[in-house]
Design a protein around this motif. Sequence first.
Motif, PDB file in Angstrom:
ATOM      1  N   GLY A 134       1.639   5.712   1.206  1.00 31.03           N
ATOM      2  CA  GLY A 134       1.693   6.130  -0.277  1.00 31.03           C
ATOM      3  C   GLY A 134       2.253   4.812  -0.932  1.00 31.03           C
ATOM      4  O   GLY A 134       2.556   4.585  -2.376  1.00 31.03           O
ATOM      5  N   LYS A 135       3.103   5.045  -0.148  1.00 29.53           N
ATOM      6  CA  LYS A 135       4.387   3.372  -0.627  1.00 29.53           C
ATOM      7  C   LYS A 135       4.013   2.093   0.631  1.00 29.53           C
ATOM      8  O   LYS A 135       5.312   1.430   0.273  1.00 29.53           O
ATOM      9  CB  LYS A 135       5.969   3.599   0.139  1.00 29.53           C
ATOM     10  CG  LYS A 135       6.373   5.412  -0.853  1.00 29.53           C
ATOM     11  CD  LYS A 135       7.427   5.705  -0.323  1.00 29.53           C
ATOM     12  CE  LYS A 135       8.569   6.389  -0.380  1.00 29.53           C
ATOM     13  NZ  LYS A 135       8.105   8.179   0.206  1.00 29.53           N
ATOM     14  N   LYS A 158       8.961  -5.937  -0.593  1.00 30.87           N
ATOM     15  CA  LYS A 158       8.058  -6.217   0.439  1.00 30.87           C
ATOM     16  C   LYS A 158       7.173  -5.144   0.959  1.00 30.87           C
ATOM     17  O   LYS A 158       6.003  -5.678   0.842  1.00 30.87           O
ATOM     18  CB  LYS A 158       8.973  -6.753   1.123  1.00 30.87           C
ATOM     19  CG  LYS A 158      10.084  -5.839   1.729  1.00 30.87           C
ATOM     20  CD  LYS A 158      10.637  -5.717   3.125  1.00 30.87           C
ATOM     21  CE  LYS A 158      11.511  -4.533   3.405  1.00 30.87           C
ATOM     22  NZ  LYS A 158      11.995  -5.052   4.963  1.00 30.87           N
ATOM     23  N   GLU A 159       6.776  -4.163   0.674  1.00 31.25           N
ATOM     24  CA  GLU A 159       6.455  -2.848   1.313  1.00 31.25           C
ATOM     25  C   GLU A 159       5.058  -3.149   0.593  1.00 31.25           C
ATOM     26  O   GLU A 159       4.028  -2.168   0.415  1.00 31.25           O
ATOM     27  CB  GLU A 159       6.978  -1.455   1.507  1.00 31.25           C
ATOM     28  CG  GLU A 159       7.498  -1.185   0.197  1.00 31.25           C
ATOM     29  CD  GLU A 159       8.765  -1.397  -0.312  1.00 31.25           C
ATOM     30  OE1 GLU A 159       9.529  -2.503   0.449  1.00 31.25           O
ATOM     31  OE2 GLU A 159       8.878  -1.799  -1.431  1.00 31.25           O
ATOM     32  N   ILE A 204      -3.685   4.151   1.208  1.00 37.30           N
ATOM     33  CA  ILE A 204      -2.478   3.397   0.594  1.00 37.30           C
ATOM     34  C   ILE A 204      -3.369   4.986  -0.175  1.00 37.30           C
ATOM     35  O   ILE A 204      -1.958   5.890  -0.795  1.00 37.30           O
ATOM     36  CB  ILE A 204      -2.303   2.219   0.018  1.00 37.30           C
ATOM     37  CG1 ILE A 204      -2.264   0.975   1.373  1.00 37.30           C
ATOM     38  CG2 ILE A 204      -1.135   1.944  -0.605  1.00 37.30           C
ATOM     39  CD1 ILE A 204      -2.158  -0.283   0.870  1.00 37.30           C
ATOM     40  N   LEU A 205      -4.085   4.955  -0.881  1.00 36.63           N
ATOM     41  CA  LEU A 205      -4.395   5.529  -1.315  1.00 36.63           C
ATOM     42  C   LEU A 205      -4.400   6.944  -1.473  1.00 36.63           C
ATOM     43  O   LEU A 205      -4.578   8.243  -2.685  1.00 36.63           O
ATOM     44  CB  LEU A 205      -5.908   4.891  -2.369  1.00 36.63           C
ATOM     45  CG  LEU A 205      -5.836   3.859  -2.125  1.00 36.63           C
ATOM     46  CD1 LEU A 205      -7.577   3.058  -3.096  1.00 36.63           C
ATOM     47  CD2 LEU A 205      -5.178   3.675  -4.153  1.00 36.63           C
ATOM     48  N   LYS A 206      -4.867   6.959  -0.360  1.00 33.70           N
ATOM     49  CA  LYS A 206      -4.518   8.736   0.145  1.00 33.70           C
ATOM     50  C   LYS A 206      -3.697   8.950   0.334  1.00 33.70           C
ATOM     51  O   LYS A 206      -3.643   9.697   1.236  1.00 33.70           O
ATOM     52  CB  LYS A 206      -5.862   9.214   0.466  1.00 33.70           C
ATOM     53  CG  LYS A 206      -7.047   8.391   0.358  1.00 33.70           C
ATOM     54  CD  LYS A 206      -8.251   9.636   1.178  1.00 33.70           C
ATOM     55  CE  LYS A 206      -9.353   9.051   0.643  1.00 33.70           C
ATOM     56  NZ  LYS A 206     -10.993   9.722   1.683  1.00 33.70           N
ATOM     57  N   ASP A 207      -2.237   8.034   0.559  1.00 34.11           N
ATOM     58  CA  ASP A 207      -1.055   8.114   1.425  1.00 34.11           C
ATOM     59  C   ASP A 207      -1.262   8.904   2.861  1.00 34.11           C
ATOM     60  O   ASP A 207      -0.707  10.083   3.037  1.00 34.11           O
ATOM     61  CB  ASP A 207      -0.098   9.382   0.111  1.00 34.11           C
ATOM     62  CG  ASP A 207       1.068   9.057   0.756  1.00 34.11           C
ATOM     63  OD1 ASP A 207       1.692   8.073   1.730  1.00 34.11           O
ATOM     64  OD2 ASP A 207       2.382  10.532   0.370  1.00 34.11           O
ATOM     65  N   GLN A 208      -1.707   8.556   3.491  1.00 39.47           N
ATOM     66  CA  GLN A 208      -2.409   8.761   4.593  1.00 39.47           C
ATOM     67  C   GLN A 208      -1.310   8.387   5.146  1.00 39.47           C
ATOM     68  O   GLN A 208      -1.429   9.397   7.006  1.00 39.47           O
ATOM     69  CB  GLN A 208      -3.638   8.850   5.539  1.00 39.47           C
ATOM     70  CG  GLN A 208      -4.655   8.551   4.703  1.00 39.47           C
ATOM     71  CD  GLN A 208      -6.253   8.190   4.991  1.00 39.47           C
ATOM     72  OE1 GLN A 208      -6.188   6.954   5.459  1.00 39.47           O
ATOM     73  NE2 GLN A 208      -7.133   9.380   5.248  1.00 39.47           N
ATOM     74  N   THR A 258       1.844  -2.598  -9.038  1.00 34.23           N
ATOM     75  CA  THR A 258       0.240  -2.806  -8.083  1.00 34.23           C
ATOM     76  C   THR A 258       1.038  -2.946  -6.652  1.00 34.23           C
ATOM     77  O   THR A 258       1.944  -3.384  -6.357  1.00 34.23           O
ATOM     78  CB  THR A 258      -0.465  -3.439  -8.208  1.00 34.23           C
ATOM     79  OG1 THR A 258      -1.929  -2.527  -7.972  1.00 34.23           O
ATOM     80  CG2 THR A 258      -0.698  -5.020  -7.919  1.00 34.23           C
ATOM     81  N   TYR A 259       0.011  -2.383  -5.923  1.00 34.99           N
ATOM     82  CA  TYR A 259      -0.645  -2.791  -4.376  1.00 34.99           C
ATOM     83  C   TYR A 259      -1.394  -3.815  -3.774  1.00 34.99           C
ATOM     84  O   TYR A 259      -2.038  -4.329  -4.442  1.00 34.99           O
ATOM     85  CB  TYR A 259      -0.436  -1.689  -3.066  1.00 34.99           C
ATOM     86  CG  TYR A 259       1.168  -0.672  -3.260  1.00 34.99           C
ATOM     87  CD1 TYR A 259       1.136  -0.601  -2.579  1.00 34.99           C
ATOM     88  CD2 TYR A 259       0.464   0.555  -4.365  1.00 34.99           C
ATOM     89  CE1 TYR A 259       2.633   0.835  -2.730  1.00 34.99           C
ATOM     90  CE2 TYR A 259       1.709   1.439  -4.789  1.00 34.99           C
ATOM     91  CZ  TYR A 259       2.195   1.626  -3.665  1.00 34.99           C
ATOM     92  OH  TYR A 259       3.090   2.686  -3.741  1.00 34.99           O
ATOM     93  N   ILE A 260      -0.514  -4.960  -2.887  1.00 38.50           N
ATOM     94  CA  ILE A 260      -1.628  -6.107  -2.851  1.00 38.50           C
ATOM     95  C   ILE A 260      -1.886  -6.203  -1.682  1.00 38.50           C
ATOM     96  O   ILE A 260      -1.088  -6.541  -0.861  1.00 38.50           O
ATOM     97  CB  ILE A 260      -1.164  -7.714  -3.189  1.00 38.50           C
ATOM     98  CG1 ILE A 260      -1.082  -7.683  -4.727  1.00 38.50           C
ATOM     99  CG2 ILE A 260      -2.468  -8.628  -2.758  1.00 38.50           C
ATOM    100  CD1 ILE A 260      -0.208  -8.347  -5.412  1.00 38.50           C
TER     101      ILE A 260
END
Length: 312
Positions: free
Chosen positions: A278-279, A142-143, A245-249, A118-120
């Motif tokens: 998104g990354k 880290k990202e 993040i979720l929409k890779d903007q 996941t991303y936190i």
Amino acid sequence: MAIKRSKVSVIGSGFTGATTALMMAQKELGDVVLVDIPDMEDPTKGKALDMLEASPVQGFDASIIGTANYEDTKDSDLVIITAGIARKPGMSRDDLVNTNAKIMKSVTKEIVNYSPDTYIVVLTNPVDAMTYTVFKESGLPKERVIGQSGVLDTARFRTFVAQELNLSVKDVTGFVLGGHGDDMVPLIRYSYAGGIPLEKLISKDRLDAIVERTRKGGGEIVGLLGNGSAYYAPAASLTVMAEAILKDQRRVLPSIAYLEGEYGYSDIYLGVPTVLGGKGIEEIIELDLTEDEKAALDKSADSVKNVLNVLE
Ligand SMILES: NC(=O)c1ccc[n+]([C@@H]2O[C@H](COP(=O)([O-])OP(=O)(O)OC[C@H]3O[C@@H](n4cnc5c(N)ncnc54)[C@H](O)[C@@H]3O)[C@@H](O)[C@H]2O)c1
Ligand SMILES: O=C(O)C[C@H](O)C(=O)O
């Protein structure tokens, strides 16, 4: 394979967590799981149900559930951590460090157990040190572990500038660097109203006063609320980061990022301009700083290091 909605979990269903859950659902960023400790399970379920019942009125599609069981967070695309204690009048954010570090460690274990990729995004204070703790505990790259402070601090700065000039907040831009403490660094040289440098529009004295109010912005709200800290603007800030993040903007937003030499610092999480997509943190943007700006950033980084040094 069927296309699925994103899933976002919010750990901590207090003021910031609940408000963030609602804002993200209103923007249809995904299905939301709101998590708190077992003692708070019923109120957490109640908040989630209440939010869900707003969805037909406001016309948003999102499932929202409350729980104390981390199994419900399984396969979250993004997790936001707001769990922990908030400061009261007279306290600094750093006073929360050891209590909240223990909470960070326990919730992070649970998060990555059920969502190992996941991303936190971390909100809990003192947020620079808490983001570092979550990074170390999670084992994630880290990202994928990011802290929130700069979007909020910049929003405060933009609010005060727009009030000063009697202009739309939409036309005011700015950048606040450094740790989320009273020595954060609002970068006037990189701040504009409608593309015009602020230094051409506002006197130095007034700009200094705006910088000072921005630095103490969290404390101003703590003093007014009397029991707790800000949550509307923090939740809006988390929501914009989650959306990026979720929409890779690939939004250019200040984030608390892990530095490995950028701006001359290493093995520290600190607020810097980033590209969020998104990354996760896709880039750290290194701005040229004047000697004074670098000295101010060094002071802010030293404050963060001092907090890291007291981590048990
Ligand atoms: N970084 C920022 O810009 C920023 C902005 C606002 C608030 N904050 C910080 O965010 C944190 C939360 O603030 P708040 O106003 O929502 O506080 P709050 O007290 O309203 O909510 C915190 C919630 O965390 C829960 N919690 C405690 N331990 C937990 C655990 N182990 N697992 C799951 N949940 C747990 C509590 O039960 C409570 O519901 C504070 O540390 C505050 O200082 C940071
Ligand atoms: O000031 C606080 O303690 C909460 C938060 O960090 C804020 O800036 O509003």
